[in-house]
Design an enzyme around this catalytic site. Structure first.
Site, mmCIF file in Angstrom:
data_model
loop_
_atom_site.group_PDB
_atom_site.id
_atom_site.type_symbol
_atom_site.label_atom_id
_atom_site.label_comp_id
_atom_site.label_asym_id
_atom_site.label_seq_id
_atom_site.Cartn_x
_atom_site.Cartn_y
_atom_site.Cartn_z
ATOM 1 N N HIS A 21 61.918 -62.068 21.751
ATOM 2 C CA HIS A 21 61.400 -62.657 22.994
ATOM 3 C C HIS A 21 60.175 -63.560 22.761
ATOM 4 O O HIS A 21 60.204 -64.743 23.024
ATOM 5 C CB HIS A 21 60.969 -61.553 23.967
ATOM 6 C CG HIS A 21 61.987 -60.517 24.261
ATOM 7 N ND1 HIS A 21 63.046 -60.716 25.114
ATOM 8 C CD2 HIS A 21 62.098 -59.235 23.822
ATOM 9 C CE1 HIS A 21 63.764 -59.598 25.186
ATOM 10 N NE2 HIS A 21 63.217 -58.686 24.417
HETATM 11 O O1 RIB Z 1 60.620 -57.802 28.130
HETATM 12 C C1 RIB Z 1 60.235 -58.242 26.856
HETATM 13 C C2 RIB Z 1 58.751 -58.356 26.760
HETATM 14 O O2 RIB Z 1 58.145 -57.084 26.986
HETATM 15 C C3 RIB Z 1 58.271 -58.784 25.362
HETATM 16 O O3 RIB Z 1 57.079 -59.508 25.472
HETATM 17 C C4 RIB Z 1 58.011 -57.477 24.685
HETATM 18 O O4 RIB Z 1 57.058 -57.586 23.627
HETATM 19 C C5 RIB Z 1 57.426 -56.676 25.824
HETATM 20 O O5 RIB Z 1 56.053 -57.030 25.950
#
Ligand code: RIB
Ligand code: CA
Length: 314
Positions: free
Chosen positions: A244
């Protein structure tokens, strides 16, 4: 040669945050990291601030200013994600405690002071976790909001729906009031939702490429992804896990890897059923003003080629 973009990374490491930070620190031509501010999210603040320092040392950058920020959302109890990231938040490899010191002072004050010190419109904020620190800074010093060049954040979901509830993505869900403040701030906003990050999946070849770098950072990234991906592969039956947060940093370096729409995005803060949902008007069915570039697609091969090449520099 353009001057590097000045950024503050706000983060809750988290294996994917770690890869994002390594990508930023390995790209000095494009990015100058003014500081890293830790926030409670994936794991509690004592761990996220420690993990941020571990990652800076892994990148050979013990000089980076790391600050601890908010230990809980503006108005709610903290929700964490050890089920995804493990107890330490960086499960996978065994990592030594950091030697570099945490900076004295609060992360929110560092954000405010930096925005006042640097030229107006020259600092980009890159939140990779819940938006508590950013919102707290905007509440404490409303006059700095206009000095922010841009916010490029990982959070939200629309077509991909939620990952912590059926309708909400984790970063927004943990502190929906903070997200509401940021999305209504009027700052130029680029949003990397699950819609795009779920198209940036690891797979065996991509993880092998990290390992084949033959460096400690390459090995760490491979071991982090090996650990981090088990949750998403089980849940989604996918071949790998979404990296992500590195999407945020990759956008700063190669925006052409991404595509999206400039639309209205608002945050649900009233309904317990859909709390933290990013209500994205992708089809323009309302007259609500566009406030965010909402990213929907990525050139995944290009993204992983960039990641591997840059991390290979460390
Ligand atoms: O939903 C994904 C996000 O939530 C990413 O940033 C992961 O590191 C958590 O923080
Ligand atoms: Ca994160």
């Amino acid at each position: 040669m353009p001057t590097p973009r000045k950024i503050i990374i706000d983060t809750d490491p988290g294996q994917d945050d770690a890869v994002a930070i390594l990508l930023a620190l390995s790209s000095p031509e494009e990015i100058e990291v003014l500081g890293i501010t830790a926030v409670a999210g994936n794991v509690p603040l004592p761990l996220t601030q420690k993990n941020a320092r571990i990652i800076c040392e892994l990148a050979g950058r013990p000089d980076v200013l790391v600050y601890a920020g908010c230990e809980a959302p503006l108005k709610r109890k903290l929700v964490t994600a050890e089920h995804v990231h493990g107890k330490t938040g960086l499960d996978g490899p065994v990592l030594a405690d950091p030697v570099m010191q945490l900076q004295p002072g609060h992360a929110v004050d560092f954000i405010i002071e930096t925005l006042w010190r640097e030229a107006a419109g020259s600092v980009t904020l890159c939140p990779l976790g819940p938006l508590t620190n950013i919102a707290a800074a905007f509440l404490k010093a409303p006059d700095v909001v206009g000095r922010v060049a841009q916010i490029v954040l990982m959070g939200g979901a629309y077509f991909e729906v939620g990952n912590i509830t059926p309708t909400a993505e984790f970063n927004i869900y943990v502190d929906p009031e903070a997200a509401d403040i940021v999305f209504k701030s009027g700052v130029d906003l680029v949003v990397m939702p699950l819609d795009v990050t779920h198209k940036a999946l690891t797979n065996k070849a991509r993880v092998a490429a990290f390992r084949a770098l033959g460096t400690k950072p390459g090995r760490m990234v491979a071991e982090w992804t090996d650990f981090f991906e088990r949750f998403d592969m089980q849940k989604y039956g996918s071949e790998g896990a979404p990296l992500h947060d590195p999407c945020v940093i990759a956008y700063l370096i190669k925006p052409e890897l991404f595509s999206g729409r400039h639309i209205n995005v608002e945050i649900e803060t009233g309904s317990e059923l859909t709390l933290g949902m990013t209500v994205a008007d992708w089809w323009g069915v309302t007259k609500r003003p566009a406030n965010a570039l909402f990213i929907g697609d990525v050139d995944a091969d290009g993204f992983y080629a960039l990641l591997t090449e840059r991390i290979g520099r460390l």
